[in-house]
Design an enzyme around this catalytic site. Structure first.
Site, mmCIF file in Angstrom:
data_model
loop_
_atom_site.group_PDB
_atom_site.id
_atom_site.type_symbol
_atom_site.label_atom_id
_atom_site.label_comp_id
_atom_site.label_asym_id
_atom_site.label_seq_id
_atom_site.Cartn_x
_atom_site.Cartn_y
_atom_site.Cartn_z
ATOM 1 N NE ARG A 93 -2.706 -2.812 3.072
ATOM 2 C CZ ARG A 93 -4.030 -2.966 3.090
ATOM 3 N NH1 ARG A 93 -4.803 -1.904 3.031
ATOM 4 N NH2 ARG A 93 -4.578 -4.158 3.179
ATOM 5 C CG ASP A 141 -5.072 3.080 5.510
ATOM 6 O OD1 ASP A 141 -5.396 4.260 5.281
ATOM 7 O OD2 ASP A 141 -5.825 2.276 6.088
ATOM 8 C CG ASN A 142 -8.177 1.608 2.764
ATOM 9 O OD1 ASN A 142 -7.600 0.742 3.407
ATOM 10 N ND2 ASN A 142 -9.229 2.261 3.232
HETATM 11 P P1 AMP Z 1 -10.082 -0.098 6.876
HETATM 12 O O1 AMP Z 1 -11.046 0.978 7.209
HETATM 13 O O2 AMP Z 1 -10.719 -1.427 6.618
HETATM 14 O O3 AMP Z 1 -9.152 0.269 5.781
HETATM 15 O O4 AMP Z 1 -9.199 -0.325 8.198
HETATM 16 C C1 AMP Z 1 -8.409 0.679 8.790
HETATM 17 C C2 AMP Z 1 -7.507 0.083 9.857
HETATM 18 O O5 AMP Z 1 -8.286 -0.485 10.911
HETATM 19 C C3 AMP Z 1 -6.611 -1.043 9.363
HETATM 20 O O6 AMP Z 1 -5.376 -0.937 10.027
HETATM 21 C C4 AMP Z 1 -7.370 -2.287 9.763
HETATM 22 O O7 AMP Z 1 -6.523 -3.397 9.915
HETATM 23 C C5 AMP Z 1 -7.994 -1.862 11.073
HETATM 24 N N1 AMP Z 1 -9.263 -2.567 11.350
HETATM 25 C C6 AMP Z 1 -10.430 -2.421 10.726
HETATM 26 N N2 AMP Z 1 -11.374 -3.213 11.264
HETATM 27 C C7 AMP Z 1 -10.780 -3.891 12.258
HETATM 28 C C8 AMP Z 1 -11.209 -4.875 13.198
HETATM 29 N N3 AMP Z 1 -12.466 -5.335 13.227
HETATM 30 N N4 AMP Z 1 -10.302 -5.332 14.074
HETATM 31 C C9 AMP Z 1 -9.044 -4.901 14.083
HETATM 32 N N5 AMP Z 1 -8.571 -3.984 13.234
HETATM 33 C C10 AMP Z 1 -9.421 -3.480 12.334
HETATM 34 MG MG MG Z 2 -7.793 -0.702 4.965
#
Ligand code: AMP
Ligand code: MG
Length: 487
Positions: A186, A255-256
């Site tokens: 990423r 990060d996405n």
């Molecule tokens: P995202 O919004 O999916 O891109 O996630 C943003 C960050 O939050 C990333 O570092 C993910 O690994 C973390 N994250 C999202 N959902 C969870 C979860 N249910 N448990 C642990 N980490 C999470």
């Molecule tokens: Mg993510």
């Protein structure tokens, strides 16, 4: 090839040790496979029949997705990265609920097998490391739909549910998704090394990405600049495709953003129904930072963050030069896609305006974005009745006369133009309310709609008898479905 014959070569695990943490997947109660993707199988060079009902590989896959087993050669780990979320740098990111299980080496290159919903990791912060069925179905179908449209994306090999109860806004069934991508690197991986001033390690990461995924760049004078130029070009093409197909990612945090230019991390995304450039499907994005019409600009912003991160390895001017290639590349690709959607083979001055005016009509009519293009395709050969229903505004006739005039420049006859248009204008679209129906059925123990919809999305241009309900206009209440980031 069957699952057991996959070979792994886990290069990430050979990078400096704080690039990751080794973590074993959690074991979930009563994991059941819901669907296996033929596209995912093909990517890995696996024959889908190896997962037939009584085949041993099916049970192995089920166990893999439930955290009960790992395949020989896998070495599960959580990757460390950081990133800008809604414009703010967050140093505490990383795989919080997914694990890179292994890097499969296939005839066509490398594929990360990433188990999403695999439990907590050192980067979970306050998260539970789990994934719910709702968002896993959405991610599974999104990969299929994007690939069906020809848009670069992560895929999945399979989707499973389990008997875990996961607390979100409500208690929801748990799930896991075995995600596939040539790489999960990423923008945020580079930001992490830049912010922590680890310039040698950043050089190693650049070399790693080039060696594995972009060998043609290896001979470049400045590998960092060459890689950046490649990311700029691919991101431009990616976002052009999102704009052309009415897709809103909705969480374009750095990060996405994939270094390979893939659509990555599906959350509260949407394919728009009524054409609305301001669409913000994520109800927590109150300022509309990631609205549909903001995506090209956000792409540029995100690329500039990546470029900044690479400055310890390259001349800032050289990086800036590559960044200036983004907007023209995006516009060129968008124009190409939209010309195809309008059935235009030649390139004529004024095409961009013709497209823009078509979109203005759609916005004014609140027309369904996807059906309007299908109807325009049919207009070439029918009496235009369907098009008038889909785009019920006065300006349509005037626009159609300009379009008719523009078609004089074209060599194709009307019927072949219609066929060409319908081959790029999807009939089956991953609409939010249809995904919701699939989710509700799956939560109630019926995966048949999931499988049926996945089949259609894999080839969204070809009409299938008996499948009319998946191609119908969305009901008026469809637009009120609320999506949140909590997945
Ligand atoms: P995202 O919004 O999916 O891109 O996630 C943003 C960050 O939050 C990333 O570092 C993910 O690994 C973390 N994250 C999202 N959902 C969870 C979860 N249910 N448990 C642990 N980490 C999470
Ligand atoms: Mg993510």
């Amino acid at each position: 090839m069957t699952l057991d014959s996959l070979r792994f070569d886990n290069a990430w695990a050979r990078l400096p040790e704080d690039f990751f943490t080794r973590v074993s997947p959690a074991t979930w109660k009563n994991t059941r496979l819901l669907d296996i993707s033929p596209r995912g199988c093909r990517a890995l060079g696996l024959d889908p029949v190896c997962f037939d009902d009584d085949a041993p590989a099916r049970e192995t896959l089920r166990q893999l997705m439930g955290g009960e087993t790992v395949l020989p050669g896998m070495a599960p780990l959580a990757q460390k990265y950081t990133g800008h979320q809604f414009g703010v740098y967050n140093p505490a990111l990383g795989d919080g609920r997914g694990l890179l299980m292994g890097e499969a080496q296939t005839a066509d290159g490398y594929w990360d097998l990433h188990l999403k919903g695999a439990g907590q990791t050192p980067y979970s912060r306050f998260g539970d490391g789990r994934a719910v069925l709702r968002s896993s179905v959405r991610e599974y179908l999104a990969g299929e739909a994007m690939a069906g449209l020809g848009v670069p994306t992560t895929l999945a090999l399979a989707l499973a549910t389990n008997d875990e109860k996961v607390q979100r806004e409500r208690v929801e069934p748990g799930a896991t998704l075995l995600r596939l991508a040539p790489s999960h690197v990423r923008f945020g991986h580079f930001e992490w090394l830049y912010q922590s001033r680890r310039h040698d390690d950043m050089r190693r990461l650049v070399d790693h990405v080039i060696e594995r995924h972009r060998p043609a760049l290896a001979a470049s004078e400045s590998p960092a600049v060459a890689l950046f130029g490649d990311v700029v070009a691919r991101t431009a093409r990616l976002i052009a495709a999102w704009q052309a197909y009415g897709f809103v990612h909705a969480v374009m945090n750095t990060d996405n953003m994939s270094i390979l230019g893939l659509t990555l991390d599906y959350g509260p995304y949407a394919f728009m129904d009524a054409y609305d450039p301001r669409l913000v499907p994520n109800h927590t994005d109150a300022n509309g930072r990631y609205a549909f019409d903001q995506q090209p600009g956000v792409g540029l912003w995100n690329l500039s963050v990546l470029g900044q991160s690479l400055t310890p390895l390259a001349e800032p001017d050289a990086l800036r030069d590559r960044l200036t290639e983004y907007e023209p590349a995006l516009q060129q690709e968008y124009a190409r896609l939209m010309r195809a959607r309008l059935g235009l083979e030649s390139v004529v001055e004024g095409d961009a305006q013709l497209v823009q005016d078509w979109l203005t009509l759609l916005a004014e009519a609140g027309a369904d974005y996807h059906r309007a293009f299908r109807a325009l395709g049919e207009w070439a050969v029918d009496d235009g009745e369907w098009l008038r229903q889909e785009v019920p505004v006065e300006g349509l006739s005037a626009w159609l006369s300009r379009y008719r005039e523009r078609l004089q420049e074209e060599e194709r006859d009307a019927a072949s133009r219609r066929d060409a248009m319908q081959a790029v204008n999807p009939l089956y679209v991953l609409r939010t309310h249809l995904a919701q129906q699939v989710i509700e059925a799956a939560e109630a123990g019926d995966e048949a709609p999931l499988v049926e919809f996945r089949r259609l999305l894999a080839d969204p241009f070809t009409a299938r008898p008996g499948m009319e309900r998946w191609a119908a206009a969305p009901p008026p209440q469809a637009s009120v479905i609320c999506l949140s980031c909590s997945s």
